[in-house]
Design an enzyme around this catalytic site. Sequence first.
Site, PDB file in Angstrom:
ATOM      1  N   ARG A 229      17.073  26.772 -19.733  1.00 37.13           N
ATOM      2  CA  ARG A 229      18.570  26.942 -19.749  1.00 37.13           C
ATOM      3  C   ARG A 229      18.648  28.416 -20.218  1.00 37.13           C
ATOM      4  O   ARG A 229      19.995  28.544 -21.015  1.00 37.13           O
ATOM      5  CB  ARG A 229      19.255  25.897 -20.452  1.00 37.13           C
TER       6      ARG A 229
ATOM      7  N   ARG B 172      25.569  29.021 -20.669  1.00 36.04           N
ATOM      8  CA  ARG B 172      26.768  29.423 -21.460  1.00 36.04           C
ATOM      9  C   ARG B 172      26.438  30.057 -22.484  1.00 36.04           C
ATOM     10  O   ARG B 172      27.380  30.546 -23.360  1.00 36.04           O
ATOM     11  CB  ARG B 172      27.520  28.043 -21.484  1.00 36.04           C
TER      12      ARG B 172
ATOM     13  N   ARG C 264      30.822  32.610 -14.250  1.00 34.72           N
ATOM     14  CA  ARG C 264      31.004  31.218 -13.985  1.00 34.72           C
ATOM     15  C   ARG C 264      32.719  30.885 -13.932  1.00 34.72           C
ATOM     16  O   ARG C 264      33.018  30.320 -12.949  1.00 34.72           O
ATOM     17  CB  ARG C 264      30.703  30.400 -15.059  1.00 34.72           C
TER      18      ARG C 264
ATOM     19  N   ASP D 107      20.364  23.701  -9.752  1.00 33.07           N
ATOM     20  CA  ASP D 107      20.276  22.309 -10.689  1.00 33.07           C
ATOM     21  C   ASP D 107      19.294  21.349  -9.920  1.00 33.07           C
ATOM     22  O   ASP D 107      19.224  21.636  -8.526  1.00 33.07           O
ATOM     23  CB  ASP D 107      21.724  21.746 -10.755  1.00 33.07           C
TER      24      ASP D 107
ATOM     25  N   TYR E  23      19.359   9.385 -11.477  1.00 39.78           N
ATOM     26  CA  TYR E  23      20.703   9.819 -11.166  1.00 39.78           C
ATOM     27  C   TYR E  23      21.242   9.236  -9.875  1.00 39.78           C
ATOM     28  O   TYR E  23      22.415   8.680  -9.731  1.00 39.78           O
ATOM     29  CB  TYR E  23      20.867  11.348 -11.014  1.00 39.78           C
TER      30      TYR E  23
HETATM   31  O1  CP3 Z   1      18.205  28.732 -16.773  1.00 41.21           O
HETATM   32  C1  CP3 Z   1      17.811  27.705 -16.281  1.00 41.21           C
HETATM   33  O2  CP3 Z   1      16.983  26.868 -17.037  1.00 41.21           O
HETATM   34  C2  CP3 Z   1      18.154  27.402 -14.791  1.00 41.21           C
HETATM   35  C3  CP3 Z   1      19.308  26.613 -14.478  1.00 41.21           C
HETATM   36  C4  CP3 Z   1      19.103  25.241 -14.522  1.00 41.21           C
HETATM   37  C5  CP3 Z   1      20.453  24.245 -14.648  1.00 41.21           C
HETATM   38  N1  CP3 Z   1      20.035  23.289 -14.708  1.00 41.21           N
HETATM   39  C6  CP3 Z   1      21.791  24.971 -14.636  1.00 41.21           C
HETATM   40  C7  CP3 Z   1      23.045  24.031 -15.261  1.00 41.21           C
HETATM   41  C8  CP3 Z   1      18.235  24.047 -14.841  1.00 41.21           C
HETATM   42  C9  CP3 Z   1      16.634  24.316 -14.632  1.00 41.21           C
HETATM   43  C10 CP3 Z   1      18.803  22.807 -14.703  1.00 41.21           C
HETATM   44  C11 CP3 Z   1      17.957  21.627 -14.789  1.00 41.21           C
HETATM   45  C12 CP3 Z   1      18.480  20.334 -14.910  1.00 41.21           C
HETATM   46  N2  CP3 Z   1      19.843  19.927 -14.325  1.00 41.21           N
HETATM   47  C13 CP3 Z   1      18.158  19.102 -15.339  1.00 41.21           C
HETATM   48  C14 CP3 Z   1      16.667  19.274 -16.121  1.00 41.21           C
HETATM   49  C15 CP3 Z   1      16.722  19.781 -17.348  1.00 41.21           C
HETATM   50  C16 CP3 Z   1      17.142  19.017 -18.646  1.00 41.21           C
HETATM   51  O3  CP3 Z   1      18.133  19.567 -19.017  1.00 41.21           O
HETATM   52  O4  CP3 Z   1      16.699  18.089 -18.961  1.00 41.21           O
HETATM   53  C17 CP3 Z   1      18.976  18.129 -15.523  1.00 41.21           C
HETATM   54  C18 CP3 Z   1      18.697  16.776 -16.102  1.00 41.21           C
HETATM   55  C19 CP3 Z   1      20.185  18.511 -14.783  1.00 41.21           C
HETATM   56  C20 CP3 Z   1      21.355  17.824 -14.503  1.00 41.21           C
HETATM   57  C21 CP3 Z   1      22.641  18.545 -15.101  1.00 41.21           C
HETATM   58  N3  CP3 Z   1      23.110  19.717 -14.824  1.00 41.21           N
HETATM   59  C22 CP3 Z   1      23.421  17.893 -16.311  1.00 41.21           C
HETATM   60  C23 CP3 Z   1      23.247  16.501 -16.729  1.00 41.21           C
HETATM   61  C24 CP3 Z   1      24.736  18.870 -16.395  1.00 41.21           C
HETATM   62  C25 CP3 Z   1      25.634  18.929 -17.296  1.00 41.21           C
HETATM   63  C26 CP3 Z   1      25.365  18.785 -18.797  1.00 41.21           C
HETATM   64  C27 CP3 Z   1      25.664  20.335 -19.195  1.00 41.21           C
HETATM   65  O5  CP3 Z   1      24.471  20.872 -19.796  1.00 41.21           O
HETATM   66  O6  CP3 Z   1      26.645  21.079 -19.129  1.00 41.21           O
HETATM   67  C28 CP3 Z   1      24.209  20.108 -15.729  1.00 41.21           C
HETATM   68  C29 CP3 Z   1      25.290  21.180 -15.500  1.00 41.21           C
HETATM   69  C30 CP3 Z   1      24.133  22.614 -15.877  1.00 41.21           C
HETATM   70  N4  CP3 Z   1      22.969  22.837 -14.920  1.00 41.21           N
HETATM   71  C31 CP3 Z   1      24.917  23.696 -16.311  1.00 41.21           C
HETATM   72  C32 CP3 Z   1      23.941  24.632 -16.133  1.00 41.21           C
HETATM   73  C33 CP3 Z   1      23.863  26.129 -16.740  1.00 41.21           C
HETATM   74  C34 CP3 Z   1      26.241  23.728 -16.998  1.00 41.21           C
HETATM   75  C35 CP3 Z   1      27.556  23.703 -16.094  1.00 41.21           C
HETATM   76  C36 CP3 Z   1      28.347  24.957 -16.259  1.00 41.21           C
HETATM   77  O7  CP3 Z   1      27.831  26.014 -16.782  1.00 41.21           O
HETATM   78  O8  CP3 Z   1      29.341  24.754 -15.818  1.00 41.21           O
END
Ligand code: CP3
Length: 347
Positions: A31, A35, A44, A81, A159
């Site tokens: 991540r 943010r 964003r 994602d 999911y």
């Molecule tokens: O920088 C990185 O790591 C690359 C981008 C990345 C994102 N999601 C961007 C993201 C990666 C590798 C993921 C993987 C991901 N997505 C996982 C596996 C890793 C982990 O966290 O266990 C999972 C379970 C998801 C599913 C997911 N995506 C959820 C549950 C959420 C909502 C919770 C949250 O953190 O906001 C997301 C949204 C998400 N994916 C965001 C980002 C930057 C935030 C959304 C936003 O900025 O509006």
Amino acid sequence: MTETETTLQNDIFLRVAKGESTDRPPIWLMRQAGRVLPQYRALRAQFAGFREFLFHPAAAAEATIQPIDELGVDAAIIFSDILVVPEAMGLPYDMVEKRGPLFPKTIQTAQDIADLISGEAAADNMEYVYEALRITKRELNGRVPLIGFAGAPWTIFAYMVEGQGSKTFAKAKQFLYREPVLSHLLLERITDTTIAYLKRKIANGADLIQLFDSWAGILSPAQYREFATRYISKICDALTEVPVTVFSKGAWFALEDIAALNCQVIGLDWNITPQEARARVGERPVLQGNLDPCFLYADHDTIRAGALQMVQDFGPKHIVNLGHGLYPDLDLESVRVFVDTIKTYRY
Ligand code: CP3
């Protein structure tokens, strides 16, 4: 050496992933594109929602490169994602602000599974991701390697059946107990799609693939072997082109099974010590991780000391990372202290 490697200016991450020795450990952060960076929040804000952002390859490429410019980490991870895969298979989702993902339609019956798109046909639906990889690769211009990723089949299954995030994923686990045959059918289709998808990511520039099994820790060891490791193994066997990292969060109980896979790197969370992990996986695999992201809420001196302790505890064959993704409210300066401490460290 492949062509991409020879043109990379900083290939320390890939060299360590392939088992070579270097004078310091490489570092990147799960991540890292997110943010915690003000420039990410600004980008964003130009989009109505998270999905609109992902569907815009040039913006995704920009978000991917932001942490390279801002923090100087040793690898980029494509901004995307794990949930784009169920979407490409026919289950669209919404990303609900402050709540997370929500799937209006979920998998409950044999017919639901039969209706899914899978394999190459599903991979065809993710052209926007491949385009983001191509733009990123061009704009990175060989500065650092590019990581491609996917959710591991069990996490995607969770999911698709549950329809949203959950502490227990009780609906998804219930499906495993009540419908083992259908569960395998669904996992098979997710696996076929994931292999087709990741092969295209590699063809479009991914230098290493990481599998995220975020919900590994909620299964029993026996269930993990039957419903998770088996499918991860198929993916590892299929991806012979580049190194593969398996990050099964919470699955310290399965470490020996993971070490037996055809993967080069094992991601760890903070629930295991570096010494115990190394003793259990043996000499061969590279380990990645595993500082608790909350450690970065500490003062800067504590962060420096924790970073140094960690690299000393792991020794070589180690890629520095956190044990899970960066939290969005972490202070950017604290993240920088962590990265800089590692980048100036020498074995
Ligand atoms: O920088 C990185 O790591 C690359 C981008 C990345 C994102 N999601 C961007 C993201 C990666 C590798 C993921 C993987 C991901 N997505 C996982 C596996 C890793 C982990 O966290 O266990 C999972 C379970 C998801 C599913 C997911 N995506 C959820 C549950 C959420 C909502 C919770 C949250 O953190 O906001 C997301 C949204 C998400 N994916 C965001 C980002 C930057 C935030 C959304 C936003 O900025 O509006």
